[in-house]
Design an enzyme around this catalytic site. Structure first.
Site, PDB file in Angstrom:
ATOM      1  CB  SER A 140      -1.041   0.054   1.168  1.00 56.87           C
ATOM      2  OG  SER A 140      -1.587   1.211   1.497  1.00 56.87           O
ATOM      3  CE1 TYR A 165      -4.289  -2.045   4.727  1.00 58.46           C
ATOM      4  CE2 TYR A 165      -3.521  -0.091   4.172  1.00 58.46           C
ATOM      5  CZ  TYR A 165      -4.047  -1.212   3.753  1.00 58.46           C
ATOM      6  OH  TYR A 165      -4.243  -1.524   2.350  1.00 58.46           O
TER       7      TYR A 165
END
Length: 332
Positions: A140, A165
């Site tokens: 990501s 995350y």
């Protein structure tokens, strides 16, 4: 190739399954169809892949569209995962399954350990046990944190994630590097930059804004709208995934690549185009910056472009396609 695709009922997963199957590869999709968001949307995505909800049984193979089969399976289920690989003789894994969401990770961190760390470890183990030729896995853009070095380059340090995350995605990259180096397995991590388009996740900005606008509710705009994102249309993303999955092995077994549009847009411009396409005037609710949010994302995609990647869809072209789907799917 025979491709095992995790997260097949997800937003990027569904589109990737279609693209890879259309390219002639045999695709086996797996997903645990969890309830992080409405499962109806996940089952409807599977329907697009030719999978009837009524036929789905845990750990049972179901035939879908040409070249695609589906198995409801959790990547935390190491035993059944290994059994599937022992039977199928997979060439390549495209690993997209994960617990997503920056803000959700602040209140529910354990879900990210279970899915993004333990689940990813199980994927690495089947790569080792069954001599997988290539693992392509989703990282990501969030690993860059609030870096002032723009555009973000794969060579930058990513030691200061601002959400849990992001920390798990950074962990995936480090775990994959170790396995690749130890066991000489080819692995490529893709740092996705803000993906949008038809069949998108309901917890992401396009869906949140569109739903709130239609329901005449205020839209929450964090950091008072002073942020920008490298919004990347789903078709460009899945074409990039295909290019990487089909690319030939190089001298280095491990690689990290940015995958984005390479041109950030101001959030308020995104909202303006969305309003125009929906023919609505949103009610703005400006909010301060939230924990875990970054101000800007901006991808340097030069390394991926060397493999043939070339994003084509601008925000002005992509948002109308999203809105057309949104209106049809939600009947508004």
């Amino acid at each position: 190739m025979k491709v095992l695709l995790t997260g097949a009922a997800g937003f990027i997963g569904m589109h990737t399954a279609i693209r890879m199957a259309q390219s002639g590869h045999e695709v086996i999709g797996i997903d645990n169809i969890n309830s992080y968001y409405e499962t109806k949307l996940k089952f409807d995505r599977l329907k697009e892949l030719g999978i009837d909800k009524e036929e789905i049984r845990y750990n049972k193979k179901v035939q879908g569209i040409s070249n695609f089969t589906f198995v409801e399976l959790d990547i935390q289920d190491a035993g059944n995962l290994s059994a599937l690989f022992a039977f199928e003789q997979v060439d390549c894994i495209i690993h997209l399954a994960a617990q997503a969401g920056v803000r959700y990770s602040i209140t529910n961190p354990r879900d990210y350990i279970d899915n993004n760390i333990v689940g990813f470890f199980n994927i690495l183990e089947v790569c080792r046990q069954f001599s997988i030729k290539h693992l392509v896995f989703a990282s990501s853009s969030s690993v860059y944190g609030n870096s002032d070095e723009v555009p973000f380059s794969e060579d930058q340090k990513t030691d200061h994630p601002v959400s849990f995350y992001a920390a798990t995605k950074k962990s995936n990259e480090v775990m994959a590097y170790a396995y690749s180096d130890l066991y000489k397995i080819r692995m490529t991590g893709l740092r996705f930059f803000t993906v949008y388009g038809p069949w998108g996740r309901p917890d992401m900005a396009p869906m949140l804004f569109a739903k709130a606008g239609v329901e005449q509710k205020p839209i929450k705009i964090f950091n008072n709208g002073k942020q920008s994102r490298d919004f990347t249309y789903i078709d460009d993303i899945v074409e990039g995934v295909r290019i990487v999955a089909e690319s030939k092995a190089e001298t280095e077994n491990f690689k990290i690549l940015n995958i984005g549009k390479g041109n950030p847009d101001v959030l308020m411009d995104f909202i303006s185009i969305l309003e125009k396409e929906l023919q609505l005037q949103f009610v703005y609710d400006f909010q301060p910056a939230q924990k875990g949010d970054v101000v800007t994302t901006f991808a340097n995609t030069e390394k991926l472009e060397k493999l043939g990647y070339k994003p084509k869809v601008s925000l002005a072209d992509g948002i109308p396609k999203f809105v057309t789907w949104f209106k049809e799917y939600y009947k508004v």
